[in-house]
Design an enzyme around this catalytic site. Structure first.
Site, PDB file in Angstrom:
ATOM      1  N   HIS A   1      -4.266   1.815   4.621  1.00  0.00           N
ATOM      2  CA  HIS A   1      -3.634   0.548   4.267  1.00  0.00           C
ATOM      3  C   HIS A   1      -2.843   0.715   2.986  1.00  0.00           C
ATOM      4  O   HIS A   1      -3.067   1.665   2.227  1.00  0.00           O
ATOM      5  CB  HIS A   1      -4.697  -0.549   4.087  1.00  0.00           C
ATOM      6  CG  HIS A   1      -5.554  -0.368   2.880  1.00  0.00           C
ATOM      7  ND1 HIS A   1      -6.551   0.588   2.813  1.00  0.00           N
ATOM      8  CD2 HIS A   1      -5.558  -0.986   1.673  1.00  0.00           C
ATOM      9  CE1 HIS A   1      -7.140   0.525   1.628  1.00  0.00           C
ATOM     10  NE2 HIS A   1      -6.550  -0.418   0.904  1.00  0.00           N
TER      11      HIS A   1
ATOM     12  N   HIS B   1      19.377   4.070  -7.343  1.00  0.00           N
ATOM     13  CA  HIS B   1      19.224   4.656  -6.013  1.00  0.00           C
ATOM     14  C   HIS B   1      17.737   4.538  -5.682  1.00  0.00           C
ATOM     15  O   HIS B   1      16.900   5.050  -6.435  1.00  0.00           O
ATOM     16  CB  HIS B   1      19.651   6.121  -6.179  1.00  0.00           C
ATOM     17  CG  HIS B   1      19.845   6.935  -4.965  1.00  0.00           C
ATOM     18  ND1 HIS B   1      21.004   7.660  -4.767  1.00  0.00           N
ATOM     19  CD2 HIS B   1      19.048   7.208  -3.920  1.00  0.00           C
ATOM     20  CE1 HIS B   1      20.903   8.359  -3.648  1.00  0.00           C
ATOM     21  NE2 HIS B   1      19.724   8.101  -3.106  1.00  0.00           N
TER      22      HIS B   1
ATOM     23  N   CYS C   1     -10.495  -2.571  11.068  1.00  0.00           N
ATOM     24  CA  CYS C   1     -10.582  -1.976  12.404  1.00  0.00           C
ATOM     25  C   CYS C   1     -10.364  -3.040  13.480  1.00  0.00           C
ATOM     26  O   CYS C   1     -10.707  -4.212  13.289  1.00  0.00           O
ATOM     27  CB  CYS C   1     -11.932  -1.302  12.590  1.00  0.00           C
ATOM     28  SG  CYS C   1     -11.940   0.442  12.090  1.00  0.00           S
TER      29      CYS C   1
ATOM     30  N   GLY D   1      -7.621   4.605  -6.824  1.00  0.00           N
ATOM     31  CA  GLY D   1      -7.851   3.164  -6.859  1.00  0.00           C
ATOM     32  C   GLY D   1      -8.088   2.500  -5.515  1.00  0.00           C
ATOM     33  O   GLY D   1      -8.115   1.275  -5.436  1.00  0.00           O
TER      34      GLY D   1
ATOM     35  N   ARG E   1      -6.784  26.148 -19.149  1.00  0.00           N
ATOM     36  CA  ARG E   1      -7.930  25.671 -19.938  1.00  0.00           C
ATOM     37  C   ARG E   1      -9.126  25.410 -19.029  1.00  0.00           C
ATOM     38  O   ARG E   1      -8.978  25.089 -17.848  1.00  0.00           O
ATOM     39  CB  ARG E   1      -7.533  24.438 -20.760  1.00  0.00           C
ATOM     40  CG  ARG E   1      -7.538  23.138 -20.027  1.00  0.00           C
ATOM     41  CD  ARG E   1      -6.640  22.147 -20.718  1.00  0.00           C
ATOM     42  NE  ARG E   1      -6.029  21.339 -19.685  1.00  0.00           N
ATOM     43  CZ  ARG E   1      -6.292  20.048 -19.506  1.00  0.00           C
ATOM     44  NH1 ARG E   1      -7.095  19.417 -20.314  1.00  0.00           N
ATOM     45  NH2 ARG E   1      -5.730  19.395 -18.523  1.00  0.00           N
TER      46      ARG E   1
ATOM     47  N   ASN F   1      -3.723 -10.708   1.058  1.00  0.00           N
ATOM     48  CA  ASN F   1      -4.920 -10.116   0.464  1.00  0.00           C
ATOM     49  C   ASN F   1      -5.971 -11.210   0.267  1.00  0.00           C
ATOM     50  O   ASN F   1      -5.665 -12.290  -0.232  1.00  0.00           O
ATOM     51  CB  ASN F   1      -4.563  -9.460  -0.882  1.00  0.00           C
ATOM     52  CG  ASN F   1      -5.639  -8.512  -1.374  1.00  0.00           C
ATOM     53  OD1 ASN F   1      -6.830  -8.825  -1.326  1.00  0.00           O
ATOM     54  ND2 ASN F   1      -5.228  -7.351  -1.825  1.00  0.00           N
TER      55      ASN F   1
ATOM     56  N   HIS G   1      -9.841   2.897   5.460  1.00  0.00           N
ATOM     57  CA  HIS G   1      -8.927   2.628   6.574  1.00  0.00           C
ATOM     58  C   HIS G   1      -7.488   2.616   6.025  1.00  0.00           C
ATOM     59  O   HIS G   1      -7.230   1.962   5.024  1.00  0.00           O
ATOM     60  CB  HIS G   1      -9.271   1.267   7.194  1.00  0.00           C
ATOM     61  CG  HIS G   1      -8.612   1.028   8.504  1.00  0.00           C
ATOM     62  ND1 HIS G   1      -9.305   0.886   9.681  1.00  0.00           N
ATOM     63  CD2 HIS G   1      -7.301   0.922   8.836  1.00  0.00           C
ATOM     64  CE1 HIS G   1      -8.450   0.691  10.675  1.00  0.00           C
ATOM     65  NE2 HIS G   1      -7.224   0.717  10.176  1.00  0.00           N
TER      66      HIS G   1
HETATM   67 ZN   LIG Z   1     -11.362   0.794   9.871  1.00  0.00          ZN
HETATM   68 ZN   LIG Z   2      22.730   7.720  -5.884  1.00  0.00          ZN
END
Ligand SMILES: [Zn+2]
Ligand SMILES: [Zn+2]
Ligand SMILES: [Zn+2]
Length: 293
Positions: A131, A254, A30, A124, A10, A59, A129
């Site tokens: 993370h 698992h 950094c 998002g 499409r 955070n 850097h």
């Molecule tokens: Zn950085």
């Molecule tokens: Zn398994």
């Protein structure tokens, strides 16, 4: 999942949004800017170089936790995966995830620790850097509960673990090491969706041997590299699914990593139903990823 290859043809007026690389202004992750983040809860260092190689910090803008609401048990942590601003994915990332899960497991109020990585604006991420994040929760997430229930039903019907069965498939195999396999899942929600699983059955990620955790980290780095080659540096999410912290060993569940490239968007039908429409066959993109450098 509805797999519909017709939909690949499409017309599309919008190219997918690749990861943008911006010139760094003042990056709080950094080296030299450590004062811009809260103090570390975990640090790995390189004895030779005398610097840190990975930091975990609370955070600054937590979604949950004592700082957000003292009544609700929880925590929100950021893993700064590498001192290098332009690195892709840290070499000790999964080791840090395991260490923090073992830490939170000591707190009985914490039922689940969700690890996730958002890479690229479309997935998002708000900083480039390298993370990722951990959210310790006082409940088991609904999506995880759904997967646990589904795998328990599969075990009842077949007498085997669904994820151990995924490991046997040849055409959907992307990468194999002594310890782990990367596969295109049976019902991928997105093109290039890849799961990495330990070959030995294990329900709890935090109980996995450090050597297997290291193998997982290596495989994850290779898969991201292949994805960058085959799909032109897409934005992506990586999530870990594992058994709830205080549940016993489970024979039907698992742990696994899911790598979810954000090549096609999540739209109305997906939000409405929880079903996904995917225009790519898993066997087809598994071959592309296998053949990618
Ligand atoms: Zn950085
Ligand atoms: Zn398994
Ligand atoms: Zn899962």
């Amino acid at each position: 999942v509805l797999i519909s290859s017709e939909r690949a043809d499409r017309p599309n007026e919008f190219a997918h949004a690749p990861v943008h690389r911006n010139a760094s202004i003042e990056c709080p992750f950094c080296p030299g800017n450590e004062h811009l983040t809260p103090p570390e809860v975990l640090t790995y260092t390189d004895r030779g170089a005398g610097t840190w190689t990975l930091r975990v910090v609370p955070n600054k803008y937590p979604a949950i936790g004592m700082q957000a609401d003292p009544e609700i048990a929880g925590a929100h942590e950021v893993i700064i995966e590498s001192p290098e601003h332009h690195a892709t994915l840290g070499q000790q990332l999964m080791r840090a995830v395991r260490d923090r899960m073992l830490y939170w497991k000591q707190d009985e109020r914490i039922r689940y620790v969700q690890f996730f990585k958002n890479s690229g604006e479309a997935a998002g991420a708000s900083l480039e850097h390298p993370h990722s994040q951990l959210i310790a929760l006082p409940m088991v997430p609904a999506r995880v509960r759904e997967e646990l229930d589904g795998s328990a039903r599969y075990f009842e019907d077949h007498g085997r673990c669904f994820f151990c069965d995924e490991l046997r498939e040849g055409a959907r195999l992307i990468l194999e090491t002594d310890q782990v396999q990367a596969v295109a899942p049976w019902a991928p929600r997105f093109g290039f969706e890849t799961w990495i699983l330990p070959k030995a059955h294990e329900s709890h990620f935090e109980n996995t041997e450090p050597a297997a955790v290291q193998a997982l980290n290596g495989a994850l780095r290779i898969i991201i590299g292949k994805l960058d080659e085959a799909a032109a540096h897409p934005a992506y999410n990586v999530i870990l699914h594992t058994a709830p912290l205080h549940e016993p060993e489970l024979e039907h569940y698992h742990w696994h990593l899911e790598i979810l490239p954000r090549i096609t968007g999540v739209a109305g039908f997906e939000w409405a139903t929880g079903y996904f429409i995917n225009s790519t066959e898993p066997e087809e993109y598994a071959r592309l990823l296998r053949d990618s450098p």
